[in-house]
Scaffold this active site. Sequence first.
Site, PDB file in Angstrom:
ATOM      1  N   LYS A  62     -13.355   0.220   6.676  1.00 18.03           N
ATOM      2  CA  LYS A  62     -14.138  -0.837   5.711  1.00 18.03           C
ATOM      3  C   LYS A  62     -14.707  -1.682   5.927  1.00 18.03           C
ATOM      4  O   LYS A  62     -15.854  -1.745   5.605  1.00 18.03           O
ATOM      5  CB  LYS A  62     -12.864  -1.014   4.786  1.00 18.03           C
ATOM      6  CG  LYS A  62     -11.440  -0.346   5.086  1.00 18.03           C
ATOM      7  CD  LYS A  62     -11.408   0.431   3.296  1.00 18.03           C
ATOM      8  CE  LYS A  62     -10.455   0.950   3.798  1.00 18.03           C
ATOM      9  NZ  LYS A  62      -9.696   2.046   2.402  1.00 18.03           N
ATOM     10  N   TRP A 121       1.080  -1.156   0.301  1.00 17.45           N
ATOM     11  CA  TRP A 121       0.233   0.068   0.008  1.00 17.45           C
ATOM     12  C   TRP A 121       0.422   1.464   0.080  1.00 17.45           C
ATOM     13  O   TRP A 121       1.632   1.405   0.621  1.00 17.45           O
ATOM     14  CB  TRP A 121      -0.831  -0.200   1.502  1.00 17.45           C
ATOM     15  CG  TRP A 121      -1.415   1.024   1.819  1.00 17.45           C
ATOM     16  CD1 TRP A 121      -2.383   1.579   0.202  1.00 17.45           C
ATOM     17  CD2 TRP A 121      -2.506   2.055   2.708  1.00 17.45           C
ATOM     18  NE1 TRP A 121      -2.901   3.441   1.146  1.00 17.45           N
ATOM     19  CE2 TRP A 121      -3.180   3.195   2.247  1.00 17.45           C
ATOM     20  CE3 TRP A 121      -1.601   2.443   3.808  1.00 17.45           C
ATOM     21  CZ2 TRP A 121      -3.255   3.759   2.873  1.00 17.45           C
ATOM     22  CZ3 TRP A 121      -2.171   2.290   4.695  1.00 17.45           C
ATOM     23  CH2 TRP A 121      -3.107   3.462   4.307  1.00 17.45           C
ATOM     24  N   ASP A 151      -0.638  -5.821   9.372  1.00 21.99           N
ATOM     25  CA  ASP A 151      -1.736  -4.630   8.967  1.00 21.99           C
ATOM     26  C   ASP A 151      -2.999  -5.221   8.165  1.00 21.99           C
ATOM     27  O   ASP A 151      -3.110  -6.032   7.208  1.00 21.99           O
ATOM     28  CB  ASP A 151      -1.445  -3.928   7.361  1.00 21.99           C
ATOM     29  CG  ASP A 151      -2.749  -2.834   7.799  1.00 21.99           C
ATOM     30  OD1 ASP A 151      -3.342  -3.020   7.931  1.00 21.99           O
ATOM     31  OD2 ASP A 151      -1.642  -2.161   6.364  1.00 21.99           O
TER      32      ASP A 151
HETATM   33  C1  LIG Z   1      -3.864  -1.972   3.522  1.00 22.28           C
HETATM   34  C2  LIG Z   1      -4.199  -0.986   4.429  1.00 22.28           C
HETATM   35  N1  LIG Z   1      -3.909  -0.458   5.526  1.00 22.28           N
HETATM   36  C3  LIG Z   1      -3.861   0.619   6.506  1.00 22.28           C
HETATM   37  C4  LIG Z   1      -5.160   1.055   6.001  1.00 22.28           C
HETATM   38  C5  LIG Z   1      -5.398   2.553   5.849  1.00 22.28           C
HETATM   39  O1  LIG Z   1      -7.017   3.288   6.563  1.00 22.28           O
HETATM   40  P1  LIG Z   1      -7.809   4.225   7.840  1.00 22.28           P
HETATM   41  O2  LIG Z   1      -6.671   4.459   8.126  1.00 22.28           O
HETATM   42  O3  LIG Z   1      -8.541   5.017   6.735  1.00 22.28           O
HETATM   43  O4  LIG Z   1      -8.383   2.807   9.225  1.00 22.28           O
HETATM   44  C6  LIG Z   1      -5.630   1.244   4.621  1.00 22.28           C
HETATM   45  C7  LIG Z   1      -6.900   2.034   3.763  1.00 22.28           C
HETATM   46  O5  LIG Z   1      -6.986   2.507   2.926  1.00 22.28           O
HETATM   47  C8  LIG Z   1      -5.054   0.093   3.725  1.00 22.28           C
HETATM   48  O6  LIG Z   1      -5.824  -0.043   2.714  1.00 22.28           O
END
Ligand SMILES: Cc1ncc(COP(=O)(O)O)c(C=O)c1O
Length: 393
Positions: A243, A127, A208
């Site tokens: 999500k 990511w 993660d």
């Molecule tokens: C792999 C991954 N980790 C962490 C996140 C963190 O999301 P958020 O900060 O919106 O909770 C995302 C969001 O797209 C993600 O795709």
Amino acid sequence: MFESLQASPADAILGLITEHRDDPRAEKIDLGVGVFRNADGETPILDVVKEAEQRLVDSQDSKAYISTAGNASFNAAIQSLAFADSVPDDRLMTLQTPGGSGSLRVAAGLILRATEKATIWVSEPTWNNHVPLLGGAGMTLKPYPYYDVVNHVIRFEAMLDSLHKVPKGDLVLFHACCHNPSGLDPSEEQWCEITDIVVERELVPFIDMAYQGFAVDLDTDAFAVRHMASAVPELIVSTSASKNFGLYRERTGALSFLVTDMSSRDILISQAGSYVRTLYSMPPDHGAAVVSSILLDAELRARWIVELYAMRDRLRDMRSLLHDALKLKAPGHDFSHLVRATGMFCFLGISKEQVERLKKDFGVYMVDSSRINVAGITPGNIEYLADSIAAVL
Ligand SMILES: Cc1ncc(COP(=O)(O)O)c(C=O)c1O
């Protein structure tokens, strides 16, 4: 003072959102931004979240500060959702964070308090935001092979070879499920092999888990977390309710640590508290209060699982729809990886030039790497989408 600043480079995804918004074509399609969408192209609030919010409005009688670790019942519920009974609770500690992103950042800060020169190995690709969140905090990031862009499979042997060479004590970042961006996850057997190397090399796994419940189900998606937790002395898990509860803007996430004993856990709790105090003092409460009231109420929890699995099923259905449509419209091209992937993302597997043509000629938006969010596909736009892709192939 500020005149010395240069404009910061535009964020690729945010830029794409603006370009899509300003595109006047009615048939335009957004496959870029990372949020779930329903068949009407909307990102609605889950019914169960609405219900929990109403209950909260009716019952909440104070907005006084809570604590640096946030809502204790949220922390306990999220910890149990992630780890189940894989390890005793007294080796675990969880703190609420502003989203999964906040969790990654706090984790990096705490790791750097423990070891000044921390290196974390990340999948190639990973990511995009892992780089600024972990690297920006001061960790050194190094890649291990993960995705084969030609055959659209995990480079499992190369990954194992690489992990075999990681220096003892380094951290390794894994995606628990719905790997972002590839959508391809190791099988349970493969997770066991990975764990064996982690144990043998004395590495520290950092998992993660931003999409629990979006791949197979809540338990299966947590396999890597639970299996590794039962095998290693120390483990870090970052979770997000963005999500699976659809709470994106409420910034609701958590950071869990598995440690060897209660005294290291108490030290870590005090370090986490003092570190969080230097950043944002306390996490925002609303999303965590909603999540804990859902998870702790049997009826709301059951309703949440139904809504969560409906999101999972829609993503699965849209993958199949695109796969089947491309089989018809682009014979001779293999898009079987679309249905092997899970969650919101995967690579379409087309060139940067083809991505650009899709945008320019057809109003179909995706990031340069051809990573798509399948939640942007609907039964209403599938024909147009498949025709557009076939035209640029
Ligand atoms: C792999 C991954 N980790 C962490 C996140 C963190 O999301 P958020 O900060 O919106 O909770 C995302 C969001 O797209 C993600 O795709």
